[in-house]
Design an enzyme around this catalytic site. Structure first.
Site, PDB file in Angstrom:
ATOM      1  N   LYS A  53      -3.604   3.707  12.613  1.00 54.11           N
ATOM      2  CA  LYS A  53      -3.498   2.604  11.543  1.00 54.11           C
ATOM      3  C   LYS A  53      -4.149   1.380  11.778  1.00 54.11           C
ATOM      4  O   LYS A  53      -5.157   0.782  11.038  1.00 54.11           O
ATOM      5  CB  LYS A  53      -2.328   2.397  10.680  1.00 54.11           C
ATOM      6  CG  LYS A  53      -1.504   3.470   9.729  1.00 54.11           C
ATOM      7  CD  LYS A  53      -0.236   3.510   9.419  1.00 54.11           C
ATOM      8  CE  LYS A  53       0.083   4.392   8.693  1.00 54.11           C
ATOM      9  NZ  LYS A  53       1.752   4.741   8.236  1.00 54.11           N
ATOM     10  N   GLN A  97       6.830   0.959   9.048  1.00 61.66           N
ATOM     11  CA  GLN A  97       6.795   2.507   9.487  1.00 61.66           C
ATOM     12  C   GLN A  97       7.950   3.256   9.167  1.00 61.66           C
ATOM     13  O   GLN A  97       9.038   2.746   9.589  1.00 61.66           O
ATOM     14  CB  GLN A  97       6.075   2.679  10.854  1.00 61.66           C
ATOM     15  CG  GLN A  97       5.853   4.344  11.164  1.00 61.66           C
ATOM     16  CD  GLN A  97       4.341   4.643  10.211  1.00 61.66           C
ATOM     17  OE1 GLN A  97       3.956   4.198   9.788  1.00 61.66           O
ATOM     18  NE2 GLN A  97       4.606   6.034  10.027  1.00 61.66           N
ATOM     19  N   ASP A 120       1.840   0.369   0.987  1.00 60.16           N
ATOM     20  CA  ASP A 120       2.436   1.587   0.792  1.00 60.16           C
ATOM     21  C   ASP A 120       2.628   2.079  -0.539  1.00 60.16           C
ATOM     22  O   ASP A 120       2.733   3.390  -0.781  1.00 60.16           O
ATOM     23  CB  ASP A 120       3.787   1.774   1.522  1.00 60.16           C
ATOM     24  CG  ASP A 120       3.498   2.206   3.028  1.00 60.16           C
ATOM     25  OD1 ASP A 120       2.596   3.093   3.046  1.00 60.16           O
ATOM     26  OD2 ASP A 120       4.435   1.896   3.896  1.00 60.16           O
TER      27      ASP A 120
HETATM   28  N1  GUN Z   1       5.790   7.629   7.389  1.00 66.07           N
HETATM   29  C1  GUN Z   1       5.214   8.780   7.050  1.00 66.07           C
HETATM   30  N2  GUN Z   1       4.264   8.589   5.994  1.00 66.07           N
HETATM   31  C2  GUN Z   1       4.276   7.220   5.882  1.00 66.07           C
HETATM   32  C3  GUN Z   1       3.749   6.458   4.947  1.00 66.07           C
HETATM   33  O1  GUN Z   1       2.705   6.534   4.231  1.00 66.07           O
HETATM   34  N3  GUN Z   1       4.035   4.808   4.927  1.00 66.07           N
HETATM   35  C4  GUN Z   1       5.046   4.493   6.156  1.00 66.07           C
HETATM   36  N4  GUN Z   1       5.275   3.151   5.843  1.00 66.07           N
HETATM   37  N5  GUN Z   1       5.821   5.424   6.582  1.00 66.07           N
HETATM   38  C5  GUN Z   1       5.246   6.672   6.874  1.00 66.07           C
END
Ligand code: GUN
Length: 284
Positions: A53, A97, A120
């Site tokens: 990311k 996350q 998100d």
């Molecule tokens: N963990 C796995 N996929 C995601 C996601 O799309 N967003 C977040 N914040 N955590 C994750």
């Protein structure tokens, strides 16, 4: 003959547009588009996601602010950090996350993120607006699927769509997006009866269950569009999706590979949401 949907190519094209928008934002406002990423603990998979990311931000001209807290961080500590990010004008998007360590109340932490910075698309207001078919920040993976379908010119209107999986992050928002696009949508899950038969009626089949090679050829209608959201390891430890690619590819019209299908689109849509959040923050 089936067509492979190339998530990397779609991502690259979209990321070029996102970068242009991030540059235009900076030119107009004097500051970068900013994304805060919070990682608590050292789960190896989460570390890889967060690294990707941050790399995606760099490449798209988005400034990333990474916060690494120890796995035993207290609830108050995480909440204080998130609250400070909500008030920081340089930060347009906040991503915590998941999964968080078990001792933390994830819901309580996520609730602190205001809808405008919820890149998100997980918060109640964004989910609610999605259900009402109103403009909102949409969860990245399902939105990435919709972008791929659109860019491939695949018609959704009036089609039978089946989503396997009902998670809050993928299955539910995916079903809503397909419904908003005028598909007739069925959601299947672990308690569904006659699952294979229902799947075999789908013009568009989205697999998001987290079970290696779960979808086999008998579950796929001739000419169906098959979207594989899974990211699993097979018995040999090789990366594979929820779809048994080798058996299904002979039956479908389109299919996404794993890796290289939906995966790259998820981070792309995070960058997309971040630039969108920044643009909206100055328009209000
Ligand atoms: N963990 C796995 N996929 C995601 C996601 O799309 N967003 C977040 N914040 N955590 C994750």
């Amino acid at each position: 003959m089936f067509k492979l949907i190339d998530g990397k190519a779609h991502s690259a094209a979209l990321r070029a547009q996102i970068k242009e928008r991030a540059c235009a934002f900076k030119a107009a406002n004097g500051n970068d588009v900013g994304l805060a990423v919070v990682l608590v603990g050292n789960d190896p998979a989460s570390q890889v996601y967060v690294r990707n990311k941050i790399k995606g931000c760099e490449e798209a001209g988005i400034k990333s602010f990474a916060y690494y807290l120890p796995g035993d961080a207290a609830q108050e500590e995480v909440e204080e950090l998130v609250c400070s990010l909500t008030e920081n004008g340089d930060i347009h998007g906040i991503l915590v996350q998941l999964p968080l360590p078990k001792h933390l109340d994830a819901d309580k932490i996520l609730k602190l993120i205001p809808k405008g910075k919820d890149v998100d698309g997980f918060c109640e207001e964004n989910i609610g607006n999605l259900c009402l078919n109103r403009d909102c920040l949409v969860a990245c993976t399902p939105n990435g699927v919709m972008q791929m379908l659109k860019r491939e010119g695949i018609e959704i209107k009036g089609k039978r769509a089946v989503v396997i999986g009902r998670s809050n992050i993928v299955g539910k928002p995916m079903a809503m997006l397909l419904l908003n696009a005028d598909a007739t949508v069925t959601v299947c899950h672990s308690k569904t009866q006659n699952l294979a038969k229902i799947c075999a009626e789908a013009d568009v089949l989205v697999a998001a269950i987290g079970k290696a090679k779960f979808v086999t050829a008998d579950m796929v209608k001739d000419g169906a569009v098959v979207i594989d959201v899974g990211m699993n390891r097979d018995a040999d430890g090789k990366l594979c999706g929820d779809v048994d690619f080798e058996s299904v590819k002979g039956k479908c019209s389109y299919i996404t590979p794993v890796p290289g299908g939906v995966g790259p689109m998820t981070i792309t849509m995070l960058l997309y949401n971040t630039v969108t959040a920044a643009e909206r923050s100055v328009r209000i």
